[in-house]
Design a protein around this motif. Sequence first.
Motif, PDB file in Angstrom:
ATOM      1  N   ARG A 140      26.286  85.503  89.725  1.00 46.16           N
ATOM      2  CA  ARG A 140      24.987  86.175  88.946  1.00 46.16           C
ATOM      3  C   ARG A 140      25.268  87.395  87.790  1.00 46.16           C
ATOM      4  NH1 ARG A 140      21.069  87.171  93.418  1.00 46.16           N
ATOM      5  NH2 ARG A 140      20.091  88.460  91.981  1.00 46.16           N
ATOM      6  N   VAL A 141      26.620  87.330  87.710  1.00 44.69           N
ATOM      7  CA  VAL A 141      26.957  88.454  86.750  1.00 44.69           C
ATOM      8  C   VAL A 141      28.050  87.729  85.912  1.00 44.69           C
ATOM      9  CG1 VAL A 141      28.151  90.862  86.496  1.00 44.69           C
ATOM     10  CG2 VAL A 141      26.647  90.074  88.523  1.00 44.69           C
ATOM     11  N   MET A 142      27.650  88.368  84.458  1.00 46.28           N
ATOM     12  CA  MET A 142      28.864  87.751  83.470  1.00 46.28           C
ATOM     13  C   MET A 142      28.717  88.560  82.339  1.00 46.28           C
ATOM     14  SD  MET A 142      26.258  84.509  82.341  1.00 46.28           S
ATOM     15  CE  MET A 142      25.730  84.318  84.039  1.00 46.28           C
ATOM     16  N   GLY A 143      29.691  88.405  81.537  1.00 43.71           N
ATOM     17  CA  GLY A 143      29.685  89.226  80.079  1.00 43.71           C
ATOM     18  C   GLY A 143      29.760  88.369  78.938  1.00 43.71           C
ATOM     19  N   MET A 144      29.306  88.927  77.881  1.00 45.05           N
ATOM     20  CA  MET A 144      29.372  87.979  76.616  1.00 45.05           C
ATOM     21  C   MET A 144      30.312  88.354  75.841  1.00 45.05           C
ATOM     22  SD  MET A 144      28.569  87.735  73.318  1.00 45.05           S
ATOM     23  CE  MET A 144      28.343  89.399  72.743  1.00 45.05           C
ATOM     24  N   GLY A 145      31.364  87.904  75.675  1.00 41.84           N
ATOM     25  CA  GLY A 145      32.536  88.077  74.982  1.00 41.84           C
ATOM     26  C   GLY A 145      32.957  86.785  73.987  1.00 41.84           C
ATOM     27  N   GLY A 146      33.313  85.737  74.905  1.00 42.02           N
ATOM     28  CA  GLY A 146      33.930  84.312  74.470  1.00 42.02           C
ATOM     29  C   GLY A 146      33.008  83.446  73.772  1.00 42.02           C
ATOM     30  N   VAL A 147      31.733  83.596  73.843  1.00 33.89           N
ATOM     31  CA  VAL A 147      30.885  82.896  72.963  1.00 33.89           C
ATOM     32  C   VAL A 147      31.004  83.408  71.335  1.00 33.89           C
ATOM     33  CG1 VAL A 147      28.514  82.484  72.206  1.00 33.89           C
ATOM     34  CG2 VAL A 147      29.135  82.329  74.623  1.00 33.89           C
ATOM     35  N   LEU A 148      31.144  85.154  71.475  1.00 34.91           N
ATOM     36  CA  LEU A 148      31.208  85.500  70.012  1.00 34.91           C
ATOM     37  C   LEU A 148      32.494  85.188  69.300  1.00 34.91           C
ATOM     38  CD1 LEU A 148      30.317  87.825  67.947  1.00 34.91           C
ATOM     39  CD2 LEU A 148      30.966  89.347  69.509  1.00 34.91           C
ATOM     40  N   ASP A 149      33.626  85.600  70.422  1.00 34.33           N
ATOM     41  CA  ASP A 149      34.865  85.299  69.452  1.00 34.33           C
ATOM     42  C   ASP A 149      35.173  83.870  69.235  1.00 34.33           C
ATOM     43  OD1 ASP A 149      35.535  87.895  70.328  1.00 34.33           O
ATOM     44  OD2 ASP A 149      36.221  87.307  72.368  1.00 34.33           O
ATOM     45  N   SER A 150      34.819  82.984  69.953  1.00 34.55           N
ATOM     46  CA  SER A 150      34.583  81.324  69.586  1.00 34.55           C
ATOM     47  C   SER A 150      33.751  81.091  68.314  1.00 34.55           C
ATOM     48  CB  SER A 150      34.255  80.515  70.843  1.00 34.55           C
ATOM     49  OG  SER A 150      34.754  80.869  71.940  1.00 34.55           O
ATOM     50  N   ALA A 151      32.768  81.940  68.319  1.00 36.50           N
ATOM     51  CA  ALA A 151      31.985  81.854  67.164  1.00 36.50           C
ATOM     52  C   ALA A 151      32.794  82.046  65.854  1.00 36.50           C
ATOM     53  CB  ALA A 151      30.725  82.358  67.198  1.00 36.50           C
ATOM     54  N   ARG A 152      33.412  83.452  65.912  1.00 37.21           N
ATOM     55  CA  ARG A 152      34.002  83.718  64.836  1.00 37.21           C
ATOM     56  C   ARG A 152      35.176  82.933  64.442  1.00 37.21           C
ATOM     57  NH1 ARG A 152      33.773  89.887  67.174  1.00 37.21           N
ATOM     58  NH2 ARG A 152      31.880  90.678  65.898  1.00 37.21           N
ATOM     59  N   PHE A 153      35.923  82.512  65.376  1.00 33.99           N
ATOM     60  CA  PHE A 153      36.917  81.512  65.198  1.00 33.99           C
ATOM     61  C   PHE A 153      36.464  80.211  64.470  1.00 33.99           C
ATOM     62  CE2 PHE A 153      40.908  79.084  67.345  1.00 33.99           C
ATOM     63  CZ  PHE A 153      41.605  78.992  65.933  1.00 33.99           C
ATOM     64  N   GLN A 154      35.429  79.614  64.869  1.00 34.15           N
ATOM     65  CA  GLN A 154      34.694  78.538  64.614  1.00 34.15           C
ATOM     66  C   GLN A 154      34.308  78.786  62.970  1.00 34.15           C
ATOM     67  OE1 GLN A 154      32.950  76.811  68.627  1.00 34.15           O
ATOM     68  NE2 GLN A 154      31.497  77.818  67.300  1.00 34.15           N
ATOM     69  N   THR A 155      33.694  80.021  62.650  1.00 29.93           N
ATOM     70  CA  THR A 155      33.532  80.340  61.272  1.00 29.93           C
ATOM     71  C   THR A 155      34.451  80.374  60.426  1.00 29.93           C
ATOM     72  OG1 THR A 155      31.577  81.664  62.135  1.00 29.93           O
ATOM     73  CG2 THR A 155      32.324  82.154  59.780  1.00 29.93           C
ATOM     74  N   PHE A 156      35.758  80.901  60.856  1.00 29.49           N
ATOM     75  CA  PHE A 156      36.990  80.919  60.037  1.00 29.49           C
ATOM     76  C   PHE A 156      37.568  79.676  59.885  1.00 29.49           C
ATOM     77  CE2 PHE A 156      37.161  85.375  62.279  1.00 29.49           C
ATOM     78  CZ  PHE A 156      36.324  86.154  61.286  1.00 29.49           C
ATOM     79  N   ILE A 157      37.442  78.881  60.936  1.00 30.39           N
ATOM     80  CA  ILE A 157      37.956  77.516  60.593  1.00 30.39           C
ATOM     81  C   ILE A 157      37.171  76.611  59.561  1.00 30.39           C
ATOM     82  CG2 ILE A 157      38.350  75.093  61.567  1.00 30.39           C
ATOM     83  CD1 ILE A 157      38.635  76.783  64.314  1.00 30.39           C
ATOM     84  N   ALA A 158      35.900  76.860  59.637  1.00 33.47           N
ATOM     85  CA  ALA A 158      34.821  76.195  58.640  1.00 33.47           C
ATOM     86  C   ALA A 158      35.016  76.660  57.296  1.00 33.47           C
ATOM     87  CB  ALA A 158      33.515  76.605  59.261  1.00 33.47           C
ATOM     88  N   MET A 159      35.285  77.996  57.110  1.00 34.79           N
ATOM     89  CA  MET A 159      35.839  78.629  55.794  1.00 34.79           C
ATOM     90  C   MET A 159      36.959  77.962  55.045  1.00 34.79           C
ATOM     91  SD  MET A 159      34.336  82.200  56.869  1.00 34.79           S
ATOM     92  CE  MET A 159      34.719  83.345  55.502  1.00 34.79           C
ATOM     93  N   GLU A 160      37.786  77.894  56.149  1.00 34.63           N
ATOM     94  CA  GLU A 160      39.137  77.773  55.668  1.00 34.63           C
ATOM     95  C   GLU A 160      39.316  75.949  55.248  1.00 34.63           C
ATOM     96  OE1 GLU A 160      42.002  79.413  55.680  1.00 34.63           O
ATOM     97  OE2 GLU A 160      43.394  77.990  55.134  1.00 34.63           O
TER      98      GLU A 160
END
Length: 315
Positions: A140-160
């Motif tokens: 029942r406990v989690m942190g938000m990090g990976g979704v953001l890091d993946s979103a950034r990586f996805q964005t840079f792949i799309a831009m490239e």
Amino acid sequence: SPSTRVSIIGAGKVGSTLAQRIAEKNLADVVLLDIVEGWPQGVALDLMEARGVERHDRQIVGTNDYTDTANSNIIVIAAGVPRKPGINREDLIKINARIVTQASKQAIEHSPEAILIVITNPLDIMTYLAWEAADLPKHRVMGMGGVLDSARFQTFIAMELGISIADINATVIGSHGDLMVPLPRYSTVKGIPIDRLMDAGAIDRLLQRTRHGGAEIVELMKISSAYFAPASSACLMVESILFNQSRLLPCCVYLHGEYGVQDIFLGVPCRLGSRGVEQVVELELSDTERAAFIESGKLVAENIEEARAMLKTAS
Ligand code: APR
């Protein structure tokens, strides 16, 4: 049935942007709590007035009192000082550790059934401390990090590549910091691994940019850290939990043996549903990837020890 409620502790840039997304996507009613008197009430009133244009019926309440957060389905911790020039890492940990542990404890006292999502940085440390303070089962406990890091990586792949972001999936595991472990092998364009579409040099450039994604924004904005993409990322987790969607998202969760690490919160792919973390998915890693993951965990473990010591001496 009583309406679904998400309480957000910390009505700053991340917290208020997340409140807007949750309400305007019609996911839940929102309670915004902040330590500053008047501030969350003002933000909530502004968001309520936006309903006159957006035409949704979700309630947004601002408060300084934890009793108003009672019976929330989800508690989000977005309180703390953001990363900014002039504040060193140790001070940041010390200040935020205090804020996050107190906030988690108080919020869970009023919503004992809630799922806790931590956003405050340094994320992996704060999530561990929040879990200890709130005394909740690990799922029942989690942190938000990976979704953001993946979103950034996805964005840079799309831009490239100049390909729509809609067709891109990237995976980033490990700590939410400089030692994060982006996984190009598990990053694809419509199922095609990215190494078929760009050379090693280009991939490396995108990995570096992903690792410094947060810092790049602080360098530009100077007096603020990122908040739009963090709020969107947390909203995705909230949605998967509230609607029991079982989305597979990289989240900072408690590991006890998975990926070869013990007693630590780190980012790994998880299924998120109404019970919280429904499953930790173990990806097959190469020796290099595994070593990088373990290395990121070592640093987090050291920092947790430091933070614990600081909390003890300060109290
Ligand atoms: N209880 C409740 N709210 C608090 C407390 C507390 N004890 N201490 C601070 N706050 C509030 C502040 O009053 C402020 O409104 O937390 C809010 C933080 O907002 P911002 O300064 O705008 O920071 P933000 O950009 O939203 O980042 C918050 O999220 O992404 C992370 O690194 C970021 O740790 C930071 C957090």
